[in-house]
Structure formats: C-alpha cells, structure tokens
Enzyme design. Structure first.
Site, PDB file in Angstrom:
ATOM      1  N   HIS A  12     -28.872  -6.776 -57.971  1.00 42.73           N
ATOM      2  CA  HIS A  12     -28.169  -7.425 -56.845  1.00 42.73           C
ATOM      3  C   HIS A  12     -28.109  -8.941 -57.016  1.00 42.73           C
ATOM      4  CE1 HIS A  12     -31.986  -9.006 -55.425  1.00 42.73           C
ATOM      5  NE2 HIS A  12     -32.492  -7.828 -55.767  1.00 42.73           N
ATOM      6  N   ARG A  63     -29.915  -5.933 -49.872  1.00 45.37           N
ATOM      7  CA  ARG A  63     -29.436  -6.864 -50.901  1.00 45.37           C
ATOM      8  C   ARG A  63     -28.677  -6.123 -52.007  1.00 45.37           C
ATOM      9  NH1 ARG A  63     -35.134  -6.559 -51.051  1.00 45.37           N
ATOM     10  NH2 ARG A  63     -36.180  -6.346 -53.081  1.00 45.37           N
ATOM     11  N   HIS A 185     -32.348  -3.125 -58.527  1.00 48.56           N
ATOM     12  CA  HIS A 185     -33.252  -4.296 -58.452  1.00 48.56           C
ATOM     13  C   HIS A 185     -33.845  -4.629 -59.814  1.00 48.56           C
ATOM     14  CE1 HIS A 185     -33.304  -3.928 -54.025  1.00 48.56           C
ATOM     15  NE2 HIS A 185     -33.017  -2.664 -54.335  1.00 48.56           N
TER      16      HIS A 185
HETATM   17  O1  LIG Z   1     -37.914  -8.185 -55.114  1.00 52.08           O
HETATM   18  C1  LIG Z   1     -37.868  -8.439 -56.272  1.00 52.08           C
HETATM   19  O2  LIG Z   1     -36.865  -8.069 -57.095  1.00 52.08           O
HETATM   20  P1  LIG Z   1     -35.334  -8.026 -56.648  1.00 52.08           P
HETATM   21  O3  LIG Z   1     -34.992  -9.405 -56.236  1.00 52.08           O
HETATM   22  O4  LIG Z   1     -34.587  -7.569 -57.875  1.00 52.08           O
HETATM   23  O5  LIG Z   1     -35.228  -7.016 -55.521  1.00 52.08           O
HETATM   24  C2  LIG Z   1     -39.000  -9.101 -56.907  1.00 52.08           C
HETATM   25  O6  LIG Z   1     -39.494 -10.128 -56.098  1.00 52.08           O
HETATM   26  C3  LIG Z   1     -38.605  -9.513 -58.288  1.00 52.08           C
HETATM   27  O7  LIG Z   1     -39.581 -10.320 -58.757  1.00 52.08           O
HETATM   28  P2  LIG Z   1     -40.073 -10.299 -60.252  1.00 52.08           P
HETATM   29  O8  LIG Z   1     -38.925 -10.760 -61.114  1.00 52.08           O
HETATM   30  O9  LIG Z   1     -41.194 -11.296 -60.185  1.00 52.08           O
HETATM   31  O10 LIG Z   1     -40.551  -8.930 -60.571  1.00 52.08           O
END
Ligand SMILES: O=C(OP(=O)(O)O)[C@H](O)COP(=O)(O)O
Length: 520
Positions: A12, A63, A185
């Site tokens: 995202h 998100r 994610h």
């Molecule tokens: O919520 C998260 O991932 P996302 O922004 O992809 O949903 C994490 O805070 C990503 O953090 P990281 O890159 O330290 O694993």
C-alpha cells in the site's frame, strides 16, 4: 512454449503511521496524503504498461483497501471482484505497535530493532491482553476464533498464516488464467516472496519492500517464479527501498520526528533572553525619540510606556491569531504548542505584563516590599531549577498556562565536517608557537647574523650611505664608537650598543660619542 502467469504485488501507499515512522502492524492506519499520491501513481504506472486484472486480493486494513481502490480508479477497474482477508494483514507487531522505530533503535539499539523488524523467527514482545491494539477486542475480527488472532508475530508466523489463503484462494485464480493483483503490506508480501522465491531465512532479513510500487512476478506453470521486476524507474525504486531499510536507524530520529518535537533547553533560554534584549532595544529607540523634548515625560512615565511597548509587541506576536511565538522564539524557530488559544491563557499572558509593570514600578523601589521581592525571586529560581530538570516551562507564565515549546520545523540533520576545525586548530597552534618564540629572538643579533653573511656589495652600500647601521633609517643625532669601529649610528641606537658589538664590523663598542664632522 511454457505457459506463464503474471501476478502483481503492491505494498500500500505510505500510511499516516509510516509517515511518523511508527510500527503499525494490525493498527488500522489510514493513507497519508503522500500515500494517496503513491497509490494513484502505482495505478498510472500499471496503466502505462498495459496491465489489467480480473481479480484483486487485499487485507482488511484500510491502507491496503484504499490503495487498491486508487489503483482500480486509475485503471477504471471497479467492476472486478475484490477479496479482503485478514490473512493478508500486515505482520502483527506486538508490543512494538505504535512505537517510533528510530526512538526504539535509540533505546534498544539498531541491531535489536533490525532483529525485531527483519529476523525470520524472532517475534517482538507480545501485546498485553488489555492493550488497545489487541485484535481480540476489535470488531473486525469478532467472527474469528480468538486462538487464530496473534498477539505478536515473527515473519515465520506471518508466512504460516498467509500461505493457507494463498493456496486456497489466490492460487486457484492464477491457475484459472486470471490476472491477479495483490495489494497488501510490507511484511505480508515479504512472507509471500519468501515462500515463492524460497529465500533462505538469513537472507530474507535484507528484503525491504517500498510503498506504492507495483512488483511483477512472472510464474511458470508450477507457479515457480521465473522473473520479477518493479514497474517504476530503477532510481525511484532504489530510493524507496533504502528509505524503508533506514527507518530502523537511530540517526533518523532527528529528521523523522514530527514538528511536535519539544524544543531543547538552550533555545528556550536563548529565546527568553532575546525577548528581553528586544524589549530593551525597543525601549532605547523609543526613549531616544524624546531625548531633546518631553524627556521629563518619558522619565516620569517610563513604566507605563514600557508596558505600552510590551503590549504592542504582543499584539503583533502571541496575541495575534497568526503567530504562536514570541519575537525571540520566532528568531530561533520555536513556538508554543498549543498556541495561545484559550481565554484563560490570554488573560494569564496579559497579567504577566500587569505584574511586571507593578513589580518594576513599586517593588524595586520600596524597601518595605522587599520580602515580596524575595518571594518572587525565589519562585523564579525554583521554576528555573524545575525547567533545567524537565526542560519545560522556562517562566511562570508558561507553567501556569501549561504551554510547552516545540520546534517550528523538524530540526535538520547537520553534517559536521572536521576539516575546517583541524585547519583552524593547526593555525592557532602555529600562531601561539610563533608568538612565544619571536620575542626571544633578538632583532639586533639576527640582523648582525644576517649582515655577517651578506655579500660585500650590500655591505659596501650600507657603509657608503648616511643611514644608521642599526635601524637603517636616516641618522638622527649621529654618534660613533669610542673604540675601533668606524660606523655611525643614531644616538638611541648607539646607546643600545654600548658594551655590545657593531652589527657591521663586529668590533666591540666600549662607549659612544657624538660624530665628529671634519671641518673640510
Ligand atoms: O505496518 C507496517 O507495514 P505496512 O506499512 O506495510 O503495513 C510496519 O510498520 C512495517 O514496518 P517494517 O518495515 O519495520 O516491518
């Protein structure tokens, strides 16, 4: 010919918690303004390259859902089926959720944070049952068996919970020849990539996925990856990947802090001092206007005029709706947070002027009021001690109004180059050394030494002229030696040579006498 499938994975766009550099996990953060733009740009890149999709999968976190929506919008693909599933959610970050990554690195060390962020099988500390982040208390997951809802996860756990959904729902779509888009994610996609590319546990540590950049996987008929690439210019991709990798570094702290970072003690003290200096300067200019006329008026109503000037300054700074900083604070780029909004705060602020006025007008001059002066000064002193300890409320007004001082802009990272400082140090040392040595050098002896070694022509020139053999100037009150030396000197120079030797011929000068001029 081998039958291939293309799937597109998109992390995202930047979320509000990505922007603040917070561990997000299952917290349902929204997209930031930049994240919305990234999501739209992802859609544009896909459109440019002619991608289209038959089905899309995403998590239940907004998100990812909203990013998918923006991509659909760009591709005009609102009609395709969308499947949301909690198994595509981000990794549950446990007790780290809501914490700033750089602050955590500063507290626990960058290595520890890298382990928590990237190690394959080491989970962060788990959430308390009572935590506001506990998914068991979240209505999104009420239909699920509580035992499947994690309180923390390492990447291995994320792989284990995401793969059933991959196999049961996504793989059949791919096998049926549909073009599949997965919008998820950072870590749920890393989990998928770990599985697809069979990345060894120790190598997955280095994989960072950028936000909002589509990643294409070309799979063979057994769904084994043949190739993968980002749909964006290489430099954009690399920059975005580096940015994600650096999020866990403590040195980012200073540039990732939002603007609510509390001001340090030194700028607060300086701002206070600058305000006082500004007031004195203001008063100096104002009173000088009346130096030649009405000076008695200025003298008699000094305190009233000063009060007027303070009010005038405040009217254009703290009391105006546009500024939440005094003059001194503006100069140092700090301000009050929150700004002076409430009536109570404004009244408190104005009463400090009234108090200063009364204090300067009456307290200072009346001996009977000395105990009050002592109490006031004591309060100021205690407040200052508290300020030094806690770094907030430098004056009593700030304390009563509960106004904290923050940086106007996030302080920028300054790169220190010591080259200049080293040069400066060497130059100073050299200067000091020369300054110590030079006074020990007798100029007379030096000159004597040089003349001893000069060529005869120069010596002759010196001897032929009417200049002093010591100071090289025209002779004043010519004198000569009473010994064998035949040179001439100014009286003062000759006097300094008594019992020494002549700098030209090196003959001893026992005493001196005025030069005798031949009558012819
Ligand atoms: O919520 C998260 O991932 P996302 O922004 O992809 O949903 C994490 O805070 C990503 O953090 P990281 O890159 O330290 O694993």
């Amino acid at each position: 010919m081998i039958k291939t499938h293309k799937i597109v994975l998109v992390r995202h766009g930047e979320s509000e918690w990505n922007q603040k550099n917070l561990f997000c996990g299952w917290y349902d953060a929204d997209l930031s303004e930049k994240g919305i733009e990234e999501a739209k740009q992802a859609g544009k890149w896909l459109k440019e390259k002619g991608y289209t999709f038959d089905v899309a999968y995403t998590s239940v976190l907004k998100r990812a859902v909203k990013t998918l929506y923006h991509i659909q919008e760009e591709l005009d693909l609102h009609w395709i089926p969308i499947y949301r599933h909690w198994r595509l959610n981000e990794r549950m970050y446990g007790a780290l959720q809501g914490k700033n990554k750089s602050e955590t690195a500063a507290k626990y060390g960058e290595d520890q944070v890298k382990i928590w962020r990237r190690a394959y099988d080491i989970p962060p500390p788990q959430l308390e049952d009572s935590s506001e982040h506990n998914p068991r208390n979240d209505s999104k997951y009420q239909h699920l068996d509580k035992r499947v809802l994690p309180l923390t996860e390492c990447l291995k756990d994320t792989v284990e919970r995401a793969l059933p959904y991959w196999h049961d729902s996504i793989v059949p779509s791919i096998r049926s020849g549909q073009n599949v888009l997965i919008c998820a994610h950072g870590n749920s996609l890393r989990a998928l990539i770990k599985y697809l590319d069979k990345v060894p546990d120790e190598e997955i540590v280095e994989l960072n996925l950028p936000t909002g950049i589509p990643l294409v996987y070309v799979l063979d008929e057994n769904l084994c990856p043949i190739n993968h690439y980002y749909v964006a210019p290489d430099d954009v991709v690399q920059k975005a990947i580096d940015q994600v990798a650096n999020q866990g570094k403590a040195k980012n702290l200073i540039i990732t802090m939002n603007e609510q970072m509390f001001a340090l003690r030194t700028p607060q003290i300086d701002a206070n001092q600058l305000d006082e200096d500004f007031h004195s300067y203001n008063w100096e200019i104002f009173s000088s206007l009346f130096r030649h006329s009405y000076s008695h008026l200025i003298h008699s109503f000094k305190h009233e005029f000063q009060l007027f000037l303070r009010l005038l300054t405040s009217y254009h700074t703290l009391l105006s709706s546009k500024s939440s900083a005094t003059i001194g604070q503006q100069l140092l780029q700090i301000k009050y947070s929150p700004s002076l909004q409430t009536r109570r705060q404004k009244v408190l602020y104005l009463s400090t002027f009234a108090f200063t006025y009364l204090y300067e007008k009456f307290l200072v001059d009346y001996r009977r009021l000395l105990p009050f002066q002592f109490i006031y000064k004591l309060f100021l002193f205690l407040n200052f001690l508290l300020f030094l300890r806690r770094g907030t409320y430098i004056n009593l007004f700030e304390r009563f109004a509960r106004l904290k001082t923050v940086h106007d802009h996030p302080p920028s990272l300054r790169v220190l180059d010591y080259t200049y400082m080293k040069r400066e140090l060497i130059w100073h040392t050299l200067n000091e050394t020369l300054g110590t040595i030079i006074p020990f050098i007798s100029s007379l002896k030096a000159r004597t030494f040089m003349r001893k070694h000069l060529s005869g022509t120069i010596m002759n020139r010196l001897e032929q002229t009417d200049i002093c053999s010591v100071c090289d100037q025209s002779i004043v009150m010519p004198h000569e030696s009473m010994g064998e030396c035949k040179h001439y000197f100014c009286y003062v120079c000759a006097y300094s040579l008594i019992q020494q030797s002549c700098p030209i011929c090196f003959k001893e000068i026992p005493n001196i006498k005025p030069k005798e001029f031949s009558s012819g």
